[in-house]
Design a protein around this motif. Structure first.
Motif, PDB file in Angstrom:
ATOM      1  N   GLN A  80       0.747  -1.190  -0.033  1.00  0.00           N
ATOM      2  CA  GLN A  80       0.056   0.079  -0.071  1.00  0.00           C
ATOM      3  C   GLN A  80       0.934   1.378   0.086  1.00  0.00           C
ATOM      4  OE1 GLN A  80      -2.448  -1.175   3.390  1.00  0.00           O
ATOM      5  NE2 GLN A  80      -4.112  -0.858   1.971  1.00  0.00           N
TER       6      GLN A  80
ATOM      7  N   ASN B 169       3.280   5.356 -14.667  1.00  0.00           N
ATOM      8  CA  ASN B 169       2.502   4.685 -14.272  1.00  0.00           C
ATOM      9  C   ASN B 169       3.101   3.320 -13.551  1.00  0.00           C
ATOM     10  OD1 ASN B 169       2.899   3.325 -16.647  1.00  0.00           O
ATOM     11  ND2 ASN B 169       0.792   2.722 -17.089  1.00  0.00           N
TER      12      ASN B 169
ATOM     13  N   SER C 149       4.086  18.508  -3.922  1.00  0.00           N
ATOM     14  CA  SER C 149       3.542  18.198  -5.350  1.00  0.00           C
ATOM     15  C   SER C 149       4.367  16.877  -5.721  1.00  0.00           C
ATOM     16  CB  SER C 149       3.901  19.234  -6.150  1.00  0.00           C
ATOM     17  OG  SER C 149       5.140  19.611  -6.541  1.00  0.00           O
TER      18      SER C 149
ATOM     19  N   ARG D  67       2.693  13.463  -5.675  1.00  0.00           N
ATOM     20  CA  ARG D  67       1.940  12.895  -6.463  1.00  0.00           C
ATOM     21  C   ARG D  67       2.328  11.746  -7.235  1.00  0.00           C
ATOM     22  NH1 ARG D  67       4.763  16.625  -9.313  1.00  0.00           N
ATOM     23  NH2 ARG D  67       5.165  16.177 -11.578  1.00  0.00           N
ATOM     24  N   HIS D  68       3.440  11.410  -7.262  1.00  0.00           N
ATOM     25  CA  HIS D  68       4.002  10.221  -7.936  1.00  0.00           C
ATOM     26  C   HIS D  68       3.446   9.066  -7.261  1.00  0.00           C
ATOM     27  CE1 HIS D  68       6.409  12.850 -10.621  1.00  0.00           C
ATOM     28  NE2 HIS D  68       6.869  13.391  -9.760  1.00  0.00           N
ATOM     29  N   LYS D  69       2.960   8.898  -6.025  1.00  0.00           N
ATOM     30  CA  LYS D  69       2.606   7.905  -5.399  1.00  0.00           C
ATOM     31  C   LYS D  69       1.358   7.328  -6.271  1.00  0.00           C
ATOM     32  CE  LYS D  69       0.136  10.161  -1.780  1.00  0.00           C
ATOM     33  NZ  LYS D  69      -1.177   9.545  -2.125  1.00  0.00           N
ATOM     34  N   GLY D  70       0.686   8.248  -6.744  1.00  0.00           N
ATOM     35  CA  GLY D  70      -0.730   8.128  -7.165  1.00  0.00           C
ATOM     36  C   GLY D  70      -1.732   8.202  -6.185  1.00  0.00           C
ATOM     37  N   SER D  71      -3.033   7.969  -6.584  1.00  0.00           N
ATOM     38  CA  SER D  71      -4.193   8.358  -5.655  1.00  0.00           C
ATOM     39  C   SER D  71      -4.470   7.356  -4.656  1.00  0.00           C
ATOM     40  CB  SER D  71      -5.385   8.454  -6.490  1.00  0.00           C
ATOM     41  OG  SER D  71      -5.874   7.400  -7.290  1.00  0.00           O
ATOM     42  N   GLU D  72      -4.005   6.098  -4.733  1.00  0.00           N
ATOM     43  CA  GLU D  72      -4.389   5.163  -3.935  1.00  0.00           C
ATOM     44  C   GLU D  72      -3.372   4.677  -2.853  1.00  0.00           C
ATOM     45  OE1 GLU D  72      -7.389   3.900  -3.816  1.00  0.00           O
ATOM     46  OE2 GLU D  72      -7.719   4.950  -5.670  1.00  0.00           O
ATOM     47  N   ARG D  73      -2.099   5.061  -3.133  1.00  0.00           N
ATOM     48  CA  ARG D  73      -1.025   4.631  -2.231  1.00  0.00           C
ATOM     49  C   ARG D  73      -0.632   5.850  -1.042  1.00  0.00           C
ATOM     50  NH1 ARG D  73       3.470   1.025  -5.241  1.00  0.00           N
ATOM     51  NH2 ARG D  73       3.122   2.476  -7.044  1.00  0.00           N
TER      52      ARG D  73
ATOM     53  N   SER E 202       2.609   7.621   1.185  1.00  0.00           N
ATOM     54  CA  SER E 202       3.894   7.781   0.984  1.00  0.00           C
ATOM     55  C   SER E 202       4.188   8.799   2.358  1.00  0.00           C
ATOM     56  CB  SER E 202       4.223   8.646  -0.055  1.00  0.00           C
ATOM     57  OG  SER E 202       5.531   8.558  -0.715  1.00  0.00           O
TER      58      SER E 202
END
Length: 279
Positions: free
Chosen positions: A18, A61, A89, A92-98, A100
């Motif tokens: 996660q 991705n 900012s 944001r590379h973690k994506g919306s679900e994970r 960090s």
């Protein structure tokens, strides 16, 4: 805190399904008005030298693409004024679900206004502190300095010189005193958003501590960290200096006030520290 299990924490979170963690640990971005970002720059250069960069016009991705983008963006911030929005900012590379985060030991002494900005901009922010017995932590730090060529073992063979060295090192200070760090962060973050965990517990019951930390950060502790054992310590074979009783006595004397304060103010494992050292 430095030398209190941050490498362990990074390894455990990086393997958890996660999480997406930055490709370099100890970013240190928030700790300076104009961050030097040496670790990020070194990591990016190593990747470039090994030609690991993926060249693609497709969206980032995959972890590899996200890692490179993150490193390039943070490296571009080198020497630039610290900016909370820029910092946020990057993740944001973690994506919306994970989930960090940033594991940087120096953040224990972050300026109050910086912590306040983070809290206001990220009201869901959770911060945790790994705490270690001050004597063990300081000796481990000295060993690290020795491995990096920054400590001459001859200094410890002369106890007055060693005492003077510890005074010059200014430890414990705002960033290496558990009680000061806990008080500093607790004044700003609301209850439930800041917790501390003991290195002693990581050693004695790593699976339990890992589960507690994962739950605190909003992850599922039942998922574990892939095939990585909870007790994994990649630094277990690091070279260490001999800790003589004479050197230990000087360390105890130097850390005595903080050891006693930790026992009273932090509780938990810290309550056993004074007796451990005859205080």
């Amino acid at each position: 805190m430095p030398k209190s299990g941050t490498a362990w924490l990074g390894d455990q979170l990086r393997r958890h399904p996660q999480f997406w963690m930055p490709p370099v640990q100890e970013l240190g971005y928030l700790g300076r008005d104009a961050p030097p970002l040496r670790s990020a720059n070194r990591r990016l250069e190593r990747i470039r030298c090994r030609t690991e960069r993926r060249k693609s016009t497709k969206p980032s991705n995959k972890n590899g693409d996200a890692d490179i983008c993150f490193l390039e963006e943070i490296a571009a911030c080198t020497g630039q004024p610290r900016n909370i929005e820029t910092y946020i900012s990057l993740f944001r590379h973690k994506g919306s679900e994970r989930i960090s985060g940033d594991i940087s030991p120096g953040y224990g002494a972050l300026e109050g206004p910086v912590i306040q900005q983070l809290h206001e901009r990220l009201p869901g922010l959770n911060a945790l502190l790994l705490v270690r017995d001050p004597v063990e932590r300081l000796w481990s730090h000295i060993n690290m300095w020795h491995r990096n060529g920054k400590f001459d073992p001859a200094v410890s063979s002369n106890l007055p010189d060693f005492r003077a060295y510890l005074e010059r090192a200014k430890m414990p200070n705002e960033g290496s005193s558990p009680t000061k760090i806990v008080a500093h962060w607790s004044r700003i973050l609301p209850a439930g958003r800041f917790r501390y965990f003991f290195f002693d517990d990581i050693v004695a019951r790593p699976e339990f501590v890992r589960g507690e930390i994962l739950a605190f950060l909003g992850a599922d502790p039942n998922l574990g960290s892939g095939d990585l054992p909870a007790g994994y310590n990649r630094k277990s074979q690091s070279a260490k200096l001999l800790l003589t009783e004479a050197i230990k006595a000087v360390l105890i004397e130097h850390c005595a006030a903080e050891i006693r304060a930790c026992a009273v103010e932090l509780g938990g494992c810290a309550t056993a520290w004074p007796a451990r050292y005859g205080l």
